[in-house]
Design a protein around this motif. Structure first.
Motif, PDB file in Angstrom:
ATOM      1  N   GLY A 111      -1.956   9.414  -3.624  1.00 38.15           N
ATOM      2  CA  GLY A 111      -2.009   9.952  -4.964  1.00 38.15           C
ATOM      3  C   GLY A 111      -2.486   9.006  -6.031  1.00 38.15           C
ATOM      4  O   GLY A 111      -1.809   8.851  -7.051  1.00 38.15           O
ATOM      5  N   TYR A 112      -3.564   8.334  -5.815  1.00 40.57           N
ATOM      6  CA  TYR A 112      -4.319   7.674  -6.871  1.00 40.57           C
ATOM      7  C   TYR A 112      -3.855   6.291  -7.280  1.00 40.57           C
ATOM      8  O   TYR A 112      -4.537   5.626  -8.041  1.00 40.57           O
ATOM      9  CB  TYR A 112      -4.390   8.556  -8.129  1.00 40.57           C
ATOM     10  N   VAL A 113      -2.711   5.815  -6.843  1.00 45.83           N
ATOM     11  CA  VAL A 113      -2.282   4.499  -7.323  1.00 45.83           C
ATOM     12  C   VAL A 113      -1.349   3.847  -6.311  1.00 45.83           C
ATOM     13  O   VAL A 113      -0.544   4.506  -5.662  1.00 45.83           O
ATOM     14  CB  VAL A 113      -1.584   4.612  -8.702  1.00 45.83           C
ATOM     15  N   ASP A 114      -1.504   2.532  -6.161  1.00 49.18           N
ATOM     16  CA  ASP A 114      -0.557   1.727  -5.396  1.00 49.18           C
ATOM     17  C   ASP A 114       0.275   0.934  -6.385  1.00 49.18           C
ATOM     18  O   ASP A 114      -0.219   0.523  -7.438  1.00 49.18           O
ATOM     19  CB  ASP A 114      -1.283   0.696  -4.508  1.00 49.18           C
ATOM     20  N   ARG A 115       1.527   0.697  -6.055  1.00 48.16           N
ATOM     21  CA  ARG A 115       2.250  -0.345  -6.771  1.00 48.16           C
ATOM     22  C   ARG A 115       1.620  -1.680  -6.376  1.00 48.16           C
ATOM     23  O   ARG A 115       1.153  -1.843  -5.255  1.00 48.16           O
ATOM     24  CB  ARG A 115       3.728  -0.346  -6.400  1.00 48.16           C
ATOM     25  N   SER A 116       1.609  -2.632  -7.281  1.00 44.58           N
ATOM     26  CA  SER A 116       1.102  -3.959  -6.922  1.00 44.58           C
ATOM     27  C   SER A 116       2.247  -4.958  -6.861  1.00 44.58           C
ATOM     28  O   SER A 116       2.031  -6.160  -6.843  1.00 44.58           O
ATOM     29  CB  SER A 116       0.039  -4.426  -7.921  1.00 44.58           C
ATOM     30  N   GLY A 170       0.809  -1.214   0.000  1.00 43.50           N
ATOM     31  CA  GLY A 170       0.000   0.000   0.000  1.00 43.50           C
ATOM     32  C   GLY A 170       0.839   1.260   0.000  1.00 43.50           C
ATOM     33  O   GLY A 170       1.731   1.448   0.830  1.00 43.50           O
ATOM     34  N   SER A 171       0.556   2.163  -0.932  1.00 41.47           N
ATOM     35  CA  SER A 171       1.337   3.396  -1.066  1.00 41.47           C
ATOM     36  C   SER A 171       1.167   4.329   0.124  1.00 41.47           C
ATOM     37  O   SER A 171       1.957   5.249   0.309  1.00 41.47           O
ATOM     38  CB  SER A 171       0.937   4.131  -2.346  1.00 41.47           C
ATOM     39  N   LEU A 206     -12.683   1.439   5.726  1.00 41.95           N
ATOM     40  CA  LEU A 206     -12.253   0.526   4.658  1.00 41.95           C
ATOM     41  C   LEU A 206     -11.500   1.267   3.567  1.00 41.95           C
ATOM     42  O   LEU A 206     -11.604   0.939   2.384  1.00 41.95           O
ATOM     43  CB  LEU A 206     -13.444  -0.238   4.070  1.00 41.95           C
ATOM     44  N   ASN A 207     -10.721   2.254   3.963  1.00 40.74           N
ATOM     45  CA  ASN A 207      -9.897   3.009   3.027  1.00 40.74           C
ATOM     46  C   ASN A 207      -8.489   2.400   3.055  1.00 40.74           C
ATOM     47  O   ASN A 207      -7.591   2.917   3.696  1.00 40.74           O
ATOM     48  CB  ASN A 207      -9.848   4.483   3.444  1.00 40.74           C
ATOM     49  N   ASN A 208      -8.334   1.294   2.352  1.00 44.24           N
ATOM     50  CA  ASN A 208      -7.095   0.516   2.484  1.00 44.24           C
ATOM     51  C   ASN A 208      -6.308   0.392   1.199  1.00 44.24           C
ATOM     52  O   ASN A 208      -5.422  -0.444   1.094  1.00 44.24           O
ATOM     53  CB  ASN A 208      -7.424  -0.880   3.027  1.00 44.24           C
ATOM     54  N   GLN A 209      -6.633   1.218   0.195  1.00 43.72           N
ATOM     55  CA  GLN A 209      -5.848   1.231  -1.029  1.00 43.72           C
ATOM     56  C   GLN A 209      -5.997   2.591  -1.694  1.00 43.72           C
ATOM     57  O   GLN A 209      -6.998   3.281  -1.535  1.00 43.72           O
ATOM     58  CB  GLN A 209      -6.303   0.123  -1.992  1.00 43.72           C
ATOM     59  N   GLU A 210      -4.954   2.984  -2.435  1.00 45.41           N
ATOM     60  CA  GLU A 210      -4.994   4.209  -3.213  1.00 45.41           C
ATOM     61  C   GLU A 210      -5.556   3.964  -4.605  1.00 45.41           C
ATOM     62  O   GLU A 210      -6.236   4.820  -5.166  1.00 45.41           O
ATOM     63  CB  GLU A 210      -3.582   4.807  -3.332  1.00 45.41           C
ATOM     64  N   THR A 211      -5.269   2.812  -5.179  1.00 44.99           N
ATOM     65  CA  THR A 211      -5.773   2.486  -6.504  1.00 44.99           C
ATOM     66  C   THR A 211      -7.300   2.527  -6.501  1.00 44.99           C
ATOM     67  O   THR A 211      -7.945   1.832  -5.722  1.00 44.99           O
ATOM     68  CB  THR A 211      -5.282   1.089  -6.939  1.00 44.99           C
ATOM     69  N   GLU A 212      -7.867   3.384  -7.344  1.00 42.02           N
ATOM     70  CA  GLU A 212      -9.316   3.552  -7.460  1.00 42.02           C
ATOM     71  C   GLU A 212      -9.955   3.939  -6.132  1.00 42.02           C
ATOM     72  O   GLU A 212     -11.122   3.625  -5.866  1.00 42.02           O
ATOM     73  CB  GLU A 212      -9.963   2.266  -8.017  1.00 42.02           C
TER      74      GLU A 212
END
Length: 898
Positions: free
Chosen positions: A638-643, A160-161, A199-205
């Motif tokens: 900022g809108y995206v996590d590395r996966s 998670g970013s 449940l805000n656990n990712q930046e992607t979408e």
């Protein structure tokens, strides 16, 4: 009248006045003195003052009060009301320090503290409270009375970013550290804001994803930290998130905000929206939102809310409740009686505290052959290597990025402690880490194998890189608005390219903000392979991009989403090929959220392909007694996590190449998340997880390496072997399919999931080595109390811990409970308590740890309550979740199971 008579008359007058005062209420007495603002009477309760002030407000004032404003220079706030003496809520971003937006306040500088994930690695509640108190004081003394922190989001995924803003993957650790942090902040006239609910656990979408989770999962894992800070710290405010929760946006979700947070948890504070997260007027207000922070392009409250109240869509009672919740916290926490001030921060004193926080957070992951601590007596030279080892600005990006009062880089810290008798030399080895490294895709092609055309336009050493031309339109029309030489094609503009954020990459040129939205660009020059072999060239982009080799199109990437296109080709060592890359930001992202232009020219090269910059670092390592490789990730909101979990920008190759020539290679990892180490872990002797260590990170790193501080940090997150071996490795779980994020891992988050799936991590939750050793023995488990009506028994674990080594050190004794005696599935191992103790060499201490009742219970979805089943529960005591030293059991529960 004589003097005696005068004195008697005065005494009688005072007695009559006292009797009259006692005969009426304090409010009446105060109103006699100030009928205009009786709510300013400090002898009244916060509730009484709130009610008086609410009655004095007009409908328009109430609506204006709950509608936030924004100012690009002065940050976010809601209007105060001068007529009524209501101070404005002046908000500062957190949670790793006070992010000052006003240029007139102390040059926008404050103390940059270690990231919260680092604080969590200390497992030290007293330290967490001191950390919060420092932030609270600095907020108050820099004109702020609301601090947007802590982040209580569970680090569900290891990549998670925004994990660096969290307290880790365990709800008990997060709850305890968060409670201490909030108590520290609110010991000042400052309101803490727990985020992001929920449940805000990712930046992607993150703006649109629908997080689907069971009631039990929400109660046991994700909502629990919010419940704890409400109960044990009197939390003032919470911030609802952008995402949907079970099909309803969080800031419109009545079940989450009203039913659970306000009613079940007893939250007396107010809920504000994340900036732009409110999407409605009446729906959000009726669901439980109390304060709308500014939205883009405009908010949904203000005049629209005023109309909704007049039309009866939102009741006057609901509006009064919204206003009262905010006022109550302002009165309770002293905002009315203690106006904010602008008092110069003591940079030296607070910097020292920042260093102490960082020292307690650093985790010694690996120490083969006791390579650490370093001894100045036994060496003459140190090679410090790494693209940002000389960069004192390595920190998590986004809203939490702080402009520090001063900085110390790892290179500076090592040079200072090593002294004049030890030769410390530096080589970067790879190109600087930048915002371009925040998204997925192969590492960028190194600048050392690129030559610009024409070469005289280049910047930096040896005229490397490619000539860059930028336009502020998507068609390359007209003359370029900007021409320069870029070392790499590794662009991530938009959110990652505005004032402050680009300071994280001081070696790179600043890019004007005019390129943050629509733009096109062309890079030209030549490429020379450092070795003969097969290379895979790639373009990762959001927006269309083309790669030309020797003036022929090699391939293109349509870039309708952020994606990678690549092709394998054969290249000969030293043979130059013309290269041209063209890019257009012609595929806007979703729902008006402008992610900004993103493109990377990447490669996957043969192992023997070592460029000139890396060779210089290898040569330095070869002739040095010790090599310290400082690596870094770029983690940011900022809108995206590395996966993936790979180190960006060719750093993994750098570690392997350095380790080949120096048997004493130590890696110092600066990141806010887990990284993959499988390709190099066995090649190096020592690994220190330094996190983002704040403005004093250089001194803290050096003091750990040289043993001036004995490391005591423990991992608050699991470090997996790679991204395919985690409890959330399915696409449906992350990033989700068709906009739905499936929380099918349920309560088995982090180490609990690794246990359930029998996945062996690289480094387990709770892991952390020391320069000394500790022995555990004589475990006792006993139940105390619980016999009287409504009295609950407590369970206490006690044991002896001895420092069996030769130096003083701190140990975190961890207690886990095993599976509960019930048909309901529970974790094989769950953190139930811990104690951090300091012991001198040879000394022993009896340690007592009270276990958390919720770790011995589960949430019953049918009865909507916590249930402690009856029976025997295993007890495990150890130094990490995979390092259990002692075991026992305890009988818990009641005949009813409640």
């Amino acid at each position: 009248m004589n003097m005696t008579s005068k004195r008697f008359s005065i005494r009688v007058w005072f007695m009559l006045l006292l009797i009259a005062t006692v005969a009426v209420s304090p409010l009446q007495a105060y109103a006699a003195a100030d009928n205009d603002r009786p709510w300013m009477n400090t002898s009244l309760s916060a509730e009484e003052r709130t009610e008086l002030l609410l009655q004095a407000m007009t409908l328009e004032e109430k609506v204006g009060f709950v509608t936030g404003k924004v100012n690009n220079y002065y940050g976010f706030y809601n209007d105060g009301l001068e007529r009524l003496g209501i101070p404005a809520l002046q908000m500062a971003d957190g949670p790793a320090g006070v992010r000052i937006a006003n240029p007139d306040v102390q040059d926008k500088k404050s103390t940059a503290l270690p990231a919260p994930i680092a604080l969590a690695a200390s497992w030290d509640l007293d330290l967490a409270k001191k950390y919060g108190d420092l932030i609270g004081k600095e907020a108050y003394n820099t004109t702020h009375n609301v601090l947007l922190g802590p982040g209580l989001d569970i680090a569900r995924t290891p990549w998670g970013s925004r994990n660096f803003e969290s307290f880790g993957e365990d709800p008990l650790l997060t709850s305890s550290m968060g409670t201490a942090y909030v108590n520290g902040i609110q010991s000042n006239p400052v309101l803490a804001t727990a985020k992001h609910y929920i449940l805000n656990n990712q930046e992607t979408e993150r703006f649109s994803t629908n997080a689907v989770a069971s009631e039990r999962t929400i109660q046991e894992v994700y909502a629990r930290p919010f419940a704890e800070v409400v109960e044990k710290a009197g939390l003032a405010s919470a911030m609802c998130s952008f995402n949907q929760v079970n099909g309803t946006y969080a800031c419109e979700n009545q079940e989450m905000m009203t039913d659970i947070l306000k009613k079940q948890f007893g939250f007396k504070g107010f809920i504000m929206s994340d900036y732009g997260a409110n999407l409605s007027t009446a729906k959000s207000a009726n669901a439980g939102l109390d304060l709308e922070t500014p939205g883009e392009p405009f908010g949904k409250w203000g005049d629209q809310l005023l109309t909704a109240v007049k039309n009866g869509e939102v009741s006057q009672e609901k509006l009064d409740d919204m206003v009262s919740r905010i006022l109550l916290q302002m009165f309770e926490k002293g905002l009315f009686d203690n106006p904010v001030q602008n008092v110069k921060i003591n940079a030296k004193a607070n910097g020292k505290k920042a260093r102490e926080f960082a020292e307690q957070s650093m985790v010694l992951l690996q120490n083969n052959d006791n390579v650490l601590p370093l001894s100045k007596k036994n060496m003459k030279s140190i090679a410090v290597i790494g693209p940002d080892a000389d960069n004192a600005s390595a920190a998590g990006g986004g809203s939490s990025l702080v402009n520090p009062t001063y900085t110390v880089s790892p290179l500076e810290g090592i040079q200072k402690i090593a002294g004049k008798k030890v030769k410390v030399q530096y080589e970067p080895g790879t190109d600087p880490i930048s915002g371009g490294d925040a998204f997925n895709g192969p590492s960028a092609v190194p600048s050392a194998i690129l030559t610009p055309s024409p070469a005289e336009n280049s910047y930096g050493e040896n005229k490397t890189g490619l000539k860059a031309q930028y336009w502020t339109n998507i068609d390359m029309e007209g003359d370029p608005s900007l021409e320069r030489t870029d070392g790499q094609v590794n662009v991530n503009f938009g959110f990652y390219n505005y004032e402050g954020f680009n300071a994280q990459s001081p070696k790179l040129p600043l890019t004007p903000l005019s390129f943050n939205k629509k733009m096109s660009a062309r890079w030209t020059g030549s490429i020379k392979a450092p070795a003969t072999g097969k290379y895979t060239l790639s373009l990762t982009s959001l927006g269309s991009s083309q790669l030309y080799l020797d003036d022929e199109l090699l391939f293109e990437n349509k870039g309708t989403t952020l994606s990678t296109t690549k092709k394998e080709i054969e290249l000969t060592e030293g043979e130059a090929h013309n290269v041209r890359i063209e890019y257009r930001s012609d595929n806007p992202p979703f729902k008006g959220r402008d992610m900004g232009p993103q493109i990377r020219f990447g490669w996957e090269a043969p192992e023997e392909a070592v460029d000139a910059k890396m060779k210089k670092a290898i040569e330095l390592a070869k002739k040095s007694d010790v090599a310290v490789v400082v690596t870094r990730t770029y983690d940011s909101e900022g809108y995206v996590d590395r996966s993936d979990l790979e180190l960006p920008n060719n750093q993994e190759q750098l570690i392997r190449e350095v380790a080949k020539v120096n048997p004493k290679t130590i890696v110092v990892q600066m990141s806010g998340r887990a990284v993959e180490m499988d390709s190099w872990k066995d090649d190096v002797e020592g690994i220190v997880q330094a996190w983002y260590g704040g403005q004093e990170q250089g001194n803290a790193v050096a003091r750990i390496l040289f043993g001036e501080v004995n490391p005591s940090g423990k991992l608050p997150v699991t470090f997996p072997v790679d991204e395919t071996q985690t409890p959330v490795s399915k696409e449906a779980q992350f990033p989700g399919v068709n906009g739905i994020g499936d929380y099918s891992d349920g309560i088995f988050v982090g180490y609990k999931g690794y246990d359930k799936l029998n996945l062996k991590p690289a480094f387990a939750f709770g892991h952390g080595l020391s320069y000394t050793d500790f022995s555990y023995r004589n475990l006792k488990v006993k139940t105390k109390g619980g016999k009287g009506k409504n009295k609950k028994a407590t369970i206490e674990v006690s044991l002896n811990v001895r420092n069996t080594g030769k130096v003083a050190g701190s140990e975190v004794v961890q207690v886990y409970v095993g599976s509960l005696p019930t048909a309901v599935e529970t974790p094989e191992k769950q953190l139930a308590g811990w104690a951090k103790i300091d012991l001198k060499a040879g000394k022993q201490q009896r340690v007592n740890i009270e276990l958390d009742r919720k770790a011995l219970s589960y949430w019953d979805e049918q009865d909507n309550e916590w249930v402690m089943p009856k029976g025997d529960v295993p007890i495990y005591v150890g130094s990490a979740s995979d390092d259990i030293r002692l075991s026992g059991s305890v009988k818990v529960g009641s005949p009813s199971g409640k």
